[in-house]
Design a protein around this motif. Structure first.
Motif, PDB file in Angstrom:
ATOM      1  N   HIS A 184     -20.057 -30.672  95.499  1.00 21.62           N
ATOM      2  CA  HIS A 184     -21.006 -29.894  94.243  1.00 21.62           C
ATOM      3  C   HIS A 184     -20.151 -28.491  94.147  1.00 21.62           C
ATOM      4  N   GLY A 185     -20.507 -27.776  93.199  1.00 22.42           N
ATOM      5  CA  GLY A 185     -19.773 -26.296  92.958  1.00 22.42           C
ATOM      6  C   GLY A 185     -20.250 -25.854  91.625  1.00 22.42           C
ATOM      7  N   GLY A 186     -19.177 -25.199  91.276  1.00 22.85           N
ATOM      8  CA  GLY A 186     -19.443 -24.444  89.690  1.00 22.85           C
ATOM      9  C   GLY A 186     -19.609 -23.034  89.997  1.00 22.85           C
ATOM     10  N   ASN A 187     -19.479 -22.189  88.952  1.00 25.99           N
ATOM     11  CA  ASN A 187     -19.587 -20.892  89.063  1.00 25.99           C
ATOM     12  C   ASN A 187     -20.169 -20.213  87.804  1.00 25.99           C
ATOM     13  N   ASP A 188     -20.166 -18.889  87.864  1.00 28.46           N
ATOM     14  CA  ASP A 188     -20.873 -18.044  86.682  1.00 28.46           C
ATOM     15  C   ASP A 188     -19.502 -17.458  86.162  1.00 28.46           C
ATOM     16  N   ALA A 189     -19.638 -17.235  84.712  1.00 24.14           N
ATOM     17  CA  ALA A 189     -18.825 -16.160  84.080  1.00 24.14           C
ATOM     18  C   ALA A 189     -19.614 -14.777  83.782  1.00 24.14           C
ATOM     19  N   VAL A 190     -18.607 -13.873  83.508  1.00 31.04           N
ATOM     20  CA  VAL A 190     -19.274 -12.666  83.342  1.00 31.04           C
ATOM     21  C   VAL A 190     -20.110 -12.269  82.355  1.00 31.04           C
ATOM     22  N   ASP A 191     -19.940 -13.383  81.336  1.00 27.48           N
ATOM     23  CA  ASP A 191     -20.764 -13.178  80.186  1.00 27.48           C
ATOM     24  C   ASP A 191     -22.124 -13.647  80.458  1.00 27.48           C
ATOM     25  N   GLY A 192     -22.342 -14.323  81.555  1.00 25.81           N
ATOM     26  CA  GLY A 192     -23.744 -14.839  81.898  1.00 25.81           C
ATOM     27  C   GLY A 192     -23.657 -16.286  81.723  1.00 25.81           C
ATOM     28  N   ALA A 216     -13.664 -29.422  78.473  1.00 29.85           N
ATOM     29  CA  ALA A 216     -12.632 -28.598  79.292  1.00 29.85           C
ATOM     30  C   ALA A 216     -12.588 -27.213  79.383  1.00 29.85           C
ATOM     31  N   ARG A 217     -13.305 -26.737  78.418  1.00 24.64           N
ATOM     32  CA  ARG A 217     -13.478 -24.948  78.289  1.00 24.64           C
ATOM     33  C   ARG A 217     -14.035 -24.461  79.757  1.00 24.64           C
ATOM     34  N   TRP A 218     -14.831 -25.201  80.149  1.00 23.04           N
ATOM     35  CA  TRP A 218     -15.507 -24.939  81.444  1.00 23.04           C
ATOM     36  C   TRP A 218     -14.644 -25.273  82.648  1.00 23.04           C
ATOM     37  N   TRP A 219     -13.429 -25.792  82.522  1.00 24.96           N
ATOM     38  CA  TRP A 219     -12.625 -26.066  83.717  1.00 24.96           C
ATOM     39  C   TRP A 219     -12.568 -24.800  84.611  1.00 24.96           C
ATOM     40  N   PRO A 220     -12.187 -23.578  84.086  1.00 22.07           N
ATOM     41  CA  PRO A 220     -11.984 -22.635  85.119  1.00 22.07           C
ATOM     42  C   PRO A 220     -12.899 -22.442  85.863  1.00 22.07           C
ATOM     43  N   LEU A 221     -14.360 -22.435  85.466  1.00 21.65           N
ATOM     44  CA  LEU A 221     -15.352 -22.276  86.344  1.00 21.65           C
ATOM     45  C   LEU A 221     -15.759 -23.648  87.170  1.00 21.65           C
ATOM     46  N   ILE A 275     -25.133 -26.915  82.497  1.00 23.66           N
ATOM     47  CA  ILE A 275     -24.520 -25.915  81.717  1.00 23.66           C
ATOM     48  C   ILE A 275     -25.387 -24.945  81.302  1.00 23.66           C
ATOM     49  N   ARG A 276     -25.319 -23.606  81.360  1.00 23.22           N
ATOM     50  CA  ARG A 276     -25.852 -22.536  80.873  1.00 23.22           C
ATOM     51  C   ARG A 276     -25.022 -21.775  79.806  1.00 23.22           C
ATOM     52  N   GLU A 277     -25.260 -21.921  78.646  1.00 25.60           N
ATOM     53  CA  GLU A 277     -24.668 -20.919  77.556  1.00 25.60           C
ATOM     54  C   GLU A 277     -24.696 -19.565  77.704  1.00 25.60           C
ATOM     55  N   VAL A 278     -24.113 -18.739  77.040  1.00 20.95           N
ATOM     56  CA  VAL A 278     -24.467 -17.416  76.870  1.00 20.95           C
ATOM     57  C   VAL A 278     -25.715 -16.985  76.447  1.00 20.95           C
ATOM     58  N   GLY A 332     -22.440 -20.174  82.536  1.00 22.74           N
ATOM     59  CA  GLY A 332     -22.159 -20.899  84.036  1.00 22.74           C
ATOM     60  C   GLY A 332     -22.415 -22.281  83.965  1.00 22.74           C
ATOM     61  N   ILE A 333     -21.662 -23.111  85.064  1.00 19.86           N
ATOM     62  CA  ILE A 333     -21.705 -24.513  85.064  1.00 19.86           C
ATOM     63  C   ILE A 333     -21.772 -24.961  86.643  1.00 19.86           C
ATOM     64  N   ARG A 334     -22.682 -25.992  87.025  1.00 19.80           N
ATOM     65  CA  ARG A 334     -22.796 -26.275  88.117  1.00 19.80           C
ATOM     66  C   ARG A 334     -22.275 -27.759  87.934  1.00 19.80           C
ATOM     67  N   TYR A 335     -21.942 -28.472  89.100  1.00 18.09           N
ATOM     68  CA  TYR A 335     -21.673 -30.097  89.043  1.00 18.09           C
ATOM     69  C   TYR A 335     -22.115 -30.476  90.446  1.00 18.09           C
TER      70      TYR A 335
END
Length: 236
Positions: free
Chosen positions: A144-152, A6-11, A179-182, A154-157
């Motif tokens: 498909h979709g997904g985005n990166d966060a400013v901290d590096g 769920a924490r990835w939902w905004p991306l 999923i790519r963690e910080v 990101g997630i794709r689906y």
């Protein structure tokens, strides 16, 4: 998606992608509505745009998604609850059920959700329901979709919606997440979501049985996909 991820939902599904949908909803609600109960509000991405006009109360079965929504919409009330049996003990000018209604797998589930909506509306109150699919117009699709966060991070689906058994009232969507963690760590997850698939007549019957005068509208969207059918009901 609605628990550990769920924490990835905004991306996964950014709030800015809901501008058009929120405008459609606001137009359907109209100028006479002030208080709105949203059942199945998820991460609160419709509420981000609607809360400036309406007093939003948000309900979802996932505590993790409500945590995301609370961060985005701290001025809105949030309740963990199931739309099939929720009772808040008060009424609203309108009830909104966006695509979370697709998780109703049987006609009994559908009727229960609409009974909940009816119990939170006075006579003349408005219900807006926005399912993704109806039986008459269902088509398999992929996305498909997904985005990166400013901290590096990101997630794709990748998603694939299909109908394994055309003789039942269900379809499924399979998801794969990358999923790519910080710290650069990479993981992948997959899951299957089951959705109810009902005809327009079945939607209308379920609404009418709970005291609604029903109208079915065709969505006017600029998105590159078939328009959806939107149901509105006025409580008798």
């Amino acid at each position: 998606m609605y628990a550990d991820l769920a924490r990835w939902w905004p991306l996964l599904s950014p709030a800015q992608d809901y501008v058009e949908e929120a405008a459609i909803i606001a137009g359907l609600l109209g100028t006479g509505v002030r208080t709105v109960l949203e059942l199945g509000s998820g991460g609160g991405h419709n509420a981000v745009h609607l809360k400036a006009t309406f007093d939003m109360t948000l309900v979802d079965i996932s505590a993790q998604m409500l945590e995301v929504s609370t961060h985005l919409n701290p001025e809105c009330e949030h309740f963990v609850g199931d739309m099939r049996d929720l009772q808040l003990g008060r009424t609203f000018d309108a009830v909104l059920i966006h695509d979370a209604i697709d998780y109703m797998l049987t006609l009994e589930d559908l009727r229960a959700a609409f009974a909940t909506a009816a119990s939170h509306l006075a006579t003349g109150g408005l219900l807006v329901v926005m399912p993704d699919h109806m039986a008459e117009t269902f088509e398999p699709l992929t996305g498909h979709g997904g985005n990166d966060a400013v901290d590096g991070s990101g997630i794709r689906y990748l998603e694939w919606t299909h109908d394994p058994d055309p003789h039942d009232q269900r379809v499924v969507t399979d998801y794969v997440y990358a999923i790519r963690e910080v710290d650069g760590k990479f993981t992948s997850e997959s899951e299957r979501h089951h959705f109810g698939l009902f005809s327009q007549d079945e939607w209308t019957e379920a609404l009418s049985a709970n005291g609604f005068d029903v109208t079915c509208l065709l969505e006017q969207s600029e998105e590159d996909r078939p328009p959806r059918r939107i149901l509105t009901g006025v409580a008798r």
